[in-house]
Design a protein around this motif. Structure first.
Motif, PDB file in Angstrom:
ATOM      1  N   GLY A   1     -10.483   9.823  -5.425  1.00 28.51           N
ATOM      2  CA  GLY A   1     -11.428   8.774  -5.786  1.00 28.51           C
ATOM      3  C   GLY A   1     -10.807   7.388  -5.809  1.00 28.51           C
ATOM      4  N   ALA A   2      -9.456   7.308  -5.766  1.00 28.46           N
ATOM      5  CA  ALA A   2      -8.766   6.013  -5.846  1.00 28.46           C
ATOM      6  C   ALA A   2      -8.402   5.456  -4.475  1.00 28.46           C
ATOM      7  N   VAL A   3      -8.614   6.216  -3.420  1.00 23.71           N
ATOM      8  CA  VAL A   3      -8.280   5.764  -2.076  1.00 23.71           C
ATOM      9  C   VAL A   3      -9.327   4.757  -1.601  1.00 23.71           C
ATOM     10  N   LYS A   4      -8.854   3.668  -1.004  1.00 26.81           N
ATOM     11  CA  LYS A   4      -9.701   2.598  -0.430  1.00 26.81           C
ATOM     12  C   LYS A   4     -10.475   1.809  -1.490  1.00 26.81           C
ATOM     13  N   THR A   5      -9.967   1.769  -2.733  1.00 22.14           N
ATOM     14  CA  THR A   5     -10.646   1.020  -3.785  1.00 22.14           C
ATOM     15  C   THR A   5     -10.088  -0.390  -3.935  1.00 22.14           C
ATOM     16  N   ARG A   6      -8.973  -0.689  -3.264  1.00 13.55           N
ATOM     17  CA  ARG A   6      -8.378  -2.027  -3.276  1.00 13.55           C
ATOM     18  C   ARG A   6      -8.075  -2.444  -1.846  1.00 13.55           C
ATOM     19  N   LEU A   7      -8.095  -3.752  -1.620  1.00 12.68           N
ATOM     20  CA  LEU A   7      -7.785  -4.253  -0.284  1.00 12.68           C
ATOM     21  C   LEU A   7      -6.301  -4.077   0.018  1.00 12.68           C
ATOM     22  N   CYS A   8      -5.984  -3.810   1.257  1.00  2.00           N
ATOM     23  CA  CYS A   8      -4.605  -3.666   1.713  1.00  2.00           C
ATOM     24  C   CYS A   8      -3.961  -5.054   1.783  1.00  2.00           C
ATOM     25  N   TRP A   9      -2.892  -5.239   1.037  1.00  5.71           N
ATOM     26  CA  TRP A   9      -2.202  -6.527   1.015  1.00  5.71           C
ATOM     27  C   TRP A   9      -1.678  -6.871   2.411  1.00  5.71           C
ATOM     28  N   PHE A  10      -1.149  -5.893   3.115  1.00  4.92           N
ATOM     29  CA  PHE A  10      -0.571  -6.137   4.432  1.00  4.92           C
ATOM     30  C   PHE A  10      -1.632  -6.515   5.452  1.00  4.92           C
ATOM     31  N   HIS A  11      -2.772  -5.850   5.391  1.00  2.00           N
ATOM     32  CA  HIS A  11      -3.863  -6.170   6.313  1.00  2.00           C
ATOM     33  C   HIS A  11      -4.308  -7.625   6.122  1.00  2.00           C
ATOM     34  N   THR A  12      -4.307  -8.072   4.876  1.00  2.00           N
ATOM     35  CA  THR A  12      -4.769  -9.417   4.543  1.00  2.00           C
ATOM     36  C   THR A  12      -3.702 -10.490   4.725  1.00  2.00           C
ATOM     37  N   HIS A  13      -2.429 -10.202   4.358  1.00  3.69           N
ATOM     38  CA  HIS A  13      -1.420 -11.254   4.263  1.00  3.69           C
ATOM     39  C   HIS A  13      -0.246 -11.164   5.238  1.00  3.69           C
ATOM     40  N   HIS A  14       0.107  -9.986   5.700  1.00  4.51           N
ATOM     41  CA  HIS A  14       1.274  -9.874   6.586  1.00  4.51           C
ATOM     42  C   HIS A  14       0.915 -10.463   7.951  1.00  4.51           C
ATOM     43  N   PRO A  15       1.826 -11.243   8.556  1.00  8.42           N
ATOM     44  CA  PRO A  15       1.527 -11.871   9.853  1.00  8.42           C
ATOM     45  C   PRO A  15       1.141 -10.870  10.944  1.00  8.42           C
ATOM     46  N   GLN A  16       1.638  -9.642  10.836  1.00  6.79           N
ATOM     47  CA  GLN A  16       1.311  -8.629  11.842  1.00  6.79           C
ATOM     48  C   GLN A  16       0.354  -7.571  11.309  1.00  6.79           C
ATOM     49  N   GLY A  17      -0.218  -7.804  10.143  1.00  7.31           N
ATOM     50  CA  GLY A  17      -1.167  -6.851   9.578  1.00  7.31           C
ATOM     51  C   GLY A  17      -0.480  -5.621   9.006  1.00  7.31           C
ATOM     52  N   CYS A  18      -1.260  -4.607   8.735  1.00  4.51           N
ATOM     53  CA  CYS A  18      -0.753  -3.362   8.162  1.00  4.51           C
ATOM     54  C   CYS A  18      -0.110  -2.519   9.257  1.00  4.51           C
ATOM     55  N   PRO A  19       1.042  -1.908   8.972  1.00  3.51           N
ATOM     56  CA  PRO A  19       1.684  -1.082   9.985  1.00  3.51           C
ATOM     57  C   PRO A  19       0.974   0.255  10.203  1.00  3.51           C
ATOM     58  N   LEU A  20       0.071   0.605   9.301  1.00  6.93           N
ATOM     59  CA  LEU A  20      -0.643   1.874   9.414  1.00  6.93           C
ATOM     60  C   LEU A  20      -2.035   1.658  10.002  1.00  6.93           C
ATOM     61  N   LEU A  21      -2.540   2.648  10.673  1.00  3.03           N
ATOM     62  CA  LEU A  21      -3.928   2.614  11.128  1.00  3.03           C
ATOM     63  C   LEU A  21      -4.833   2.700   9.906  1.00  3.03           C
ATOM     64  N   CYS A  22      -6.008   2.165  10.024  1.00  3.80           N
ATOM     65  CA  CYS A  22      -6.958   2.116   8.915  1.00  3.80           C
ATOM     66  C   CYS A  22      -7.159   3.494   8.268  1.00  3.80           C
ATOM     67  N   GLU A  23      -7.299   4.520   9.086  1.00  4.41           N
ATOM     68  CA  GLU A  23      -7.570   5.864   8.550  1.00  4.41           C
ATOM     69  C   GLU A  23      -6.362   6.483   7.847  1.00  4.41           C
ATOM     70  N   HIS A  24      -5.153   5.954   8.071  1.00  2.00           N
ATOM     71  CA  HIS A  24      -3.949   6.484   7.431  1.00  2.00           C
ATOM     72  C   HIS A  24      -3.508   5.668   6.217  1.00  2.00           C
ATOM     73  N   CYS A  25      -4.102   4.510   6.009  1.00  2.00           N
ATOM     74  CA  CYS A  25      -3.726   3.637   4.896  1.00  2.00           C
ATOM     75  C   CYS A  25      -4.593   3.978   3.680  1.00  2.00           C
ATOM     76  N   ALA A  26      -3.957   4.057   2.510  1.00  2.00           N
ATOM     77  CA  ALA A  26      -4.688   4.364   1.275  1.00  2.00           C
ATOM     78  C   ALA A  26      -5.496   3.173   0.776  1.00  2.00           C
ATOM     79  N   PHE A  27      -5.269   2.007   1.375  1.00  2.75           N
ATOM     80  CA  PHE A  27      -5.943   0.781   0.956  1.00  2.75           C
ATOM     81  C   PHE A  27      -6.962   0.370   2.012  1.00  2.75           C
ATOM     82  N   ALA A  28      -7.951  -0.384   1.587  1.00  2.00           N
ATOM     83  CA  ALA A  28      -9.044  -0.785   2.472  1.00  2.00           C
ATOM     84  C   ALA A  28      -8.615  -1.903   3.410  1.00  2.00           C
TER      85      ALA A  28
END
Length: 191
Positions: A153-180
């Protein structure tokens, strides 16, 4: 022989009416009960915008240490993992008012960085950008883990910091990241 059982809690007096100091009396006289509500001092009660500003400043400093420190994933794409800094070096990144606010908290800056384990890894007094590709691989290869996986129930309840702030985004694919990865991927927390 009759013994007054409540005599332990009364001050003892000598024949002249003066108090006699005993360990029980000294303890009772100096006793201060706790406040009904204890102050939380683990950086969790700090204003969110203050925490976000510190996290962003530290992350940008780590990423700028080496723009070329990129590690490839199994797909061959490169992602900047940044450098590392001693916590004593990170202190120099912050202004005096930020440092004063952190000094009032138990553990101070190190606790704030550890609380933001989505972004940072703190080991041996050094701060690193967390590479979730390595963490995921290490967790899957270990039978037991210190940190429990997040409840479903806690998966995807917060935004992914890397997707939002890292210059290259999140290193994980959306479906593999625990964050939204964006507002549309965000789920309401189940309580």
């Amino acid at each position: 022989m009759n013994v007054n059982k409540s005599s332990h809690y009364r001050p003892n007096h000598n024949d002249n009416g003066q108090n006699i100091s005993t360990p029980v009396n000294d303890w009772v006289n100096g006793f201060q009960p706790r406040e009904k509500t204890e102050t939380i001092r683990n950086c969790a009660a700090l204003p969110r915008d203050f925490v976000d500003a510190v996290v962003l400043r530290v992350a940008k400093a780590l990423l700028s240490l080496t723009e070329r420190n990129t590690e490839s994933s199994s797909c061959g794409d490169a992602w900047n993992t940044g450098g590392s800094m001693l916590i004593s070096e990170v202190v120099n990144l912050l202004d005096q008012s930020s440092l004063q606010a952190l000094k009032k908290e138990c553990g101070g800056l190190q606790t704030l960085l550890k609380n933001n384990h989505q972004v940072f890894r703190v080991e041996g007094g050094r701060v690193f950008i967390r590479d979730w590709r390595k963490t995921t691989l290490a967790q899957s290869s270990r039978v037991t883990s210190k940190r429990k996986p997040p409840p479903s129930g806690a998966v995807k309840t917060r935004l992914c910091w890397f997707h939002t702030h890292h210059p290259q985004g999140c290193p994980l694919l959306c479906e593999h990241c625990a964050f939204a990865h964006g507002e549309t991927d965000l789920k309401n927390p189940q309580r």
